[in-house]
Write a protein that holds these residues in place. Structure first.
Motif, PDB file in Angstrom:
ATOM      1  N   LEU A 134     -13.866  33.384  20.664  1.00  0.00           N
ATOM      2  CA  LEU A 134     -13.641  34.044  19.563  1.00  0.00           C
ATOM      3  C   LEU A 134     -13.203  33.087  18.568  1.00  0.00           C
ATOM      4  CD1 LEU A 134     -11.110  36.590  21.772  1.00  0.00           C
ATOM      5  CD2 LEU A 134     -13.582  37.035  20.767  1.00  0.00           C
ATOM      6  N   ALA A 135     -12.499  32.228  18.677  1.00  0.00           N
ATOM      7  CA  ALA A 135     -12.296  31.523  17.400  1.00  0.00           C
ATOM      8  C   ALA A 135     -13.383  30.942  16.680  1.00  0.00           C
ATOM      9  CB  ALA A 135     -11.249  30.266  17.691  1.00  0.00           C
ATOM     10  N   ARG A 136     -14.588  30.677  17.376  1.00  0.00           N
ATOM     11  CA  ARG A 136     -15.707  30.371  16.777  1.00  0.00           C
ATOM     12  C   ARG A 136     -16.251  31.210  15.998  1.00  0.00           C
ATOM     13  NH1 ARG A 136     -16.398  28.183  22.107  1.00  0.00           N
ATOM     14  NH2 ARG A 136     -15.990  25.638  21.859  1.00  0.00           N
ATOM     15  N   GLU A 137     -16.024  32.380  16.198  1.00  0.00           N
ATOM     16  CA  GLU A 137     -16.526  33.595  15.392  1.00  0.00           C
ATOM     17  C   GLU A 137     -15.632  34.005  14.235  1.00  0.00           C
ATOM     18  OE1 GLU A 137     -16.956  36.700  18.236  1.00  0.00           O
ATOM     19  OE2 GLU A 137     -18.150  35.353  19.578  1.00  0.00           O
ATOM     20  N   ARG A 138     -14.510  33.577  14.367  1.00  0.00           N
ATOM     21  CA  ARG A 138     -13.805  33.919  13.085  1.00  0.00           C
ATOM     22  C   ARG A 138     -14.030  33.095  11.856  1.00  0.00           C
ATOM     23  NH1 ARG A 138      -9.428  33.441  16.965  1.00  0.00           N
ATOM     24  NH2 ARG A 138      -8.734  35.477  17.551  1.00  0.00           N
TER      25      ARG A 138
ATOM     26  N   GLU B 264      -1.171  21.761   1.870  1.00  0.00           N
ATOM     27  CA  GLU B 264       0.035  21.468   2.412  1.00  0.00           C
ATOM     28  C   GLU B 264       0.930  22.600   2.670  1.00  0.00           C
ATOM     29  OE1 GLU B 264       2.577  19.193   4.647  1.00  0.00           O
ATOM     30  OE2 GLU B 264       0.524  18.877   4.087  1.00  0.00           O
ATOM     31  N   GLU B 265       1.270  23.540   1.484  1.00  0.00           N
ATOM     32  CA  GLU B 265       1.991  24.592   1.364  1.00  0.00           C
ATOM     33  C   GLU B 265       1.664  25.533   2.519  1.00  0.00           C
ATOM     34  OE1 GLU B 265       0.161  23.706  -1.683  1.00  0.00           O
ATOM     35  OE2 GLU B 265       2.128  22.407  -1.918  1.00  0.00           O
ATOM     36  N   LEU B 266       0.504  25.738   2.926  1.00  0.00           N
ATOM     37  CA  LEU B 266       0.209  26.820   4.107  1.00  0.00           C
ATOM     38  C   LEU B 266      -0.147  26.082   5.296  1.00  0.00           C
ATOM     39  CD1 LEU B 266      -2.618  28.703   1.787  1.00  0.00           C
ATOM     40  CD2 LEU B 266       0.035  29.171   2.342  1.00  0.00           C
ATOM     41  N   ARG B 267       0.404  24.786   5.424  1.00  0.00           N
ATOM     42  CA  ARG B 267       0.323  24.206   6.592  1.00  0.00           C
ATOM     43  C   ARG B 267       1.479  24.576   7.462  1.00  0.00           C
ATOM     44  NH1 ARG B 267       0.920  19.790   9.414  1.00  0.00           N
ATOM     45  NH2 ARG B 267       2.494  18.392   8.032  1.00  0.00           N
ATOM     46  N   VAL B 268       1.294  24.685   8.925  1.00  0.00           N
ATOM     47  CA  VAL B 268       2.284  24.987   9.674  1.00  0.00           C
ATOM     48  C   VAL B 268       3.089  23.706   9.992  1.00  0.00           C
ATOM     49  CG1 VAL B 268       3.121  25.961  11.810  1.00  0.00           C
ATOM     50  CG2 VAL B 268       1.251  27.158  10.364  1.00  0.00           C
ATOM     51  N   GLU B 269       4.216  23.498   9.736  1.00  0.00           N
ATOM     52  CA  GLU B 269       4.915  22.147   9.864  1.00  0.00           C
ATOM     53  C   GLU B 269       5.333  22.156  11.751  1.00  0.00           C
ATOM     54  OE1 GLU B 269       8.306  21.383   7.595  1.00  0.00           O
ATOM     55  OE2 GLU B 269       7.422  22.440   5.997  1.00  0.00           O
ATOM     56  N   GLY B 270       5.359  20.771  12.050  1.00  0.00           N
ATOM     57  CA  GLY B 270       5.752  20.490  13.314  1.00  0.00           C
ATOM     58  C   GLY B 270       4.335  20.695  14.261  1.00  0.00           C
ATOM     59  N   CYS B 271       3.099  20.889  13.793  1.00  0.00           N
ATOM     60  CA  CYS B 271       1.987  21.079  14.704  1.00  0.00           C
ATOM     61  C   CYS B 271       1.359  19.468  14.748  1.00  0.00           C
ATOM     62  CB  CYS B 271       1.075  22.144  14.300  1.00  0.00           C
ATOM     63  SG  CYS B 271       1.792  23.684  14.467  1.00  0.00           S
ATOM     64  N   ILE B 272       1.024  19.038  15.716  1.00  0.00           N
ATOM     65  CA  ILE B 272       0.219  17.634  15.651  1.00  0.00           C
ATOM     66  C   ILE B 272      -1.132  17.874  14.889  1.00  0.00           C
ATOM     67  CG2 ILE B 272      -1.158  16.024  16.884  1.00  0.00           C
ATOM     68  CD1 ILE B 272       1.417  16.424  19.172  1.00  0.00           C
TER      69      ILE B 272
ATOM     70  N   PRO C 125      -4.776  35.569   8.148  1.00  0.00           N
ATOM     71  CA  PRO C 125      -5.801  34.610   8.286  1.00  0.00           C
ATOM     72  C   PRO C 125      -5.255  33.212   8.584  1.00  0.00           C
ATOM     73  CG  PRO C 125      -5.833  35.449   5.884  1.00  0.00           C
ATOM     74  CD  PRO C 125      -4.568  36.240   6.816  1.00  0.00           C
ATOM     75  N   CYS C 126      -5.955  32.405   9.499  1.00  0.00           N
ATOM     76  CA  CYS C 126      -5.584  31.012   9.761  1.00  0.00           C
ATOM     77  C   CYS C 126      -6.791  30.293  10.044  1.00  0.00           C
ATOM     78  CB  CYS C 126      -4.668  31.278  11.017  1.00  0.00           C
ATOM     79  SG  CYS C 126      -5.556  31.620  12.376  1.00  0.00           S
ATOM     80  N   ASP C 127      -6.508  29.061  10.253  1.00  0.00           N
ATOM     81  CA  ASP C 127      -7.511  28.127  10.624  1.00  0.00           C
ATOM     82  C   ASP C 127      -6.660  26.901  11.015  1.00  0.00           C
ATOM     83  OD1 ASP C 127     -10.077  26.939  11.066  1.00  0.00           O
ATOM     84  OD2 ASP C 127     -10.717  27.105   8.923  1.00  0.00           O
ATOM     85  N   ALA C 128      -7.416  25.838  11.827  1.00  0.00           N
ATOM     86  CA  ALA C 128      -7.278  24.720  12.314  1.00  0.00           C
ATOM     87  C   ALA C 128      -8.100  23.555  12.766  1.00  0.00           C
ATOM     88  CB  ALA C 128      -6.187  24.841  13.597  1.00  0.00           C
ATOM     89  N   ASP C 129      -7.666  22.330  12.460  1.00  0.00           N
ATOM     90  CA  ASP C 129      -8.761  21.334  12.759  1.00  0.00           C
ATOM     91  C   ASP C 129      -8.935  21.035  14.188  1.00  0.00           C
ATOM     92  OD1 ASP C 129      -6.335  19.946  13.423  1.00  0.00           O
ATOM     93  OD2 ASP C 129      -6.670  18.615  11.686  1.00  0.00           O
ATOM     94  N   SER C 130      -8.264  21.775  15.104  1.00  0.00           N
ATOM     95  CA  SER C 130      -8.680  21.758  16.610  1.00  0.00           C
ATOM     96  C   SER C 130      -8.901  23.021  17.006  1.00  0.00           C
ATOM     97  CB  SER C 130      -7.106  21.191  17.318  1.00  0.00           C
ATOM     98  OG  SER C 130      -6.846  21.614  18.355  1.00  0.00           O
ATOM     99  N   MET C 131      -9.923  23.101  17.978  1.00  0.00           N
ATOM    100  CA  MET C 131     -10.510  24.303  18.087  1.00  0.00           C
ATOM    101  C   MET C 131      -9.545  25.109  19.458  1.00  0.00           C
ATOM    102  SD  MET C 131     -12.666  26.605  18.160  1.00  0.00           S
ATOM    103  CE  MET C 131     -13.749  25.889  17.019  1.00  0.00           C
TER     104      MET C 131
END
Length: 161
Positions: A53-57, A67-75, A92-98
């Motif tokens: 599902l994440a791949r389809e988003r 940086e202002e929209l980055r969630v703090e405390g996540c590796i 809406p969100c995104d991450a560099d880890s699937m």
């Protein structure tokens, strides 16, 4: 990974009680999500499904991966761009880890297109029922908690006066 076909049960009885006043649409969404996730035989298969599902988003545009929209405390790098329009919240969100994108995306998609009061009335503890949270590393559970914090705080800021 293809989604398994739903098994139809007949003569279902509802065990949940109806909340007084208008029913929170997120309750229906929660029940549908839980039923959907419980079609998968184990936690690994559920995670694979969430990653599909994440791949389809759609990816969050690079201009919002700041940086202002980055969630703090996540590796991993995780960005959420909350929006409020027509009385509803969007996440809406995104991450560099699937894996992080799939778990955060699940929560963000679940709470998107919901009224602030409805969001605040239903926390994501129901994910434990689906076997999602107990198989995550402590770092990923922490990320999920942080995502909920962003969603909760944004909804609280947009409650009608």
């Amino acid at each position: 990974m293809k989604r398994p076909k739903k098994k139809r049960k007949t003569n279902r009885t509802k065990t949940k009680t109806r909340i007084e006043g208008p029913l929170n649409p997120l309750l229906t969404r929660r029940d549908e999500l839980l039923a959907d996730l419980q079609l998968w035989p184990d936690a690994h298969a559920r995670l694979e499904y969430l990653m599909d599902l994440a791949r389809e988003r759609p990816a969050l545009a690079a201009e919002f991966q700041i940086e202002e929209l980055r969630v703090e405390g996540c590796i991993s790098n995780l960005w959420i761009r909350p929006e409020f329009r027509d009385g509803r919240c969007w996440f809406p969100c995104d991450a560099d880890s699937m894996v992080v994108k799939s778990i955060a995306g699940l929560l963000c998609a679940f709470y998107s297109d919901a009224a602030p009061a409805d969001i605040l009335a239903l926390d994501p503890t129901f994910l434990k029922e689906a076997g999602i949270t107990q198989h995550l590393s402590s770092n990923r559970r922490n990320a999920l908690t942080r995502v909920w914090g962003v969603i909760r705080n944004f909804a609280a800021q947009h409650l009608p006066a």
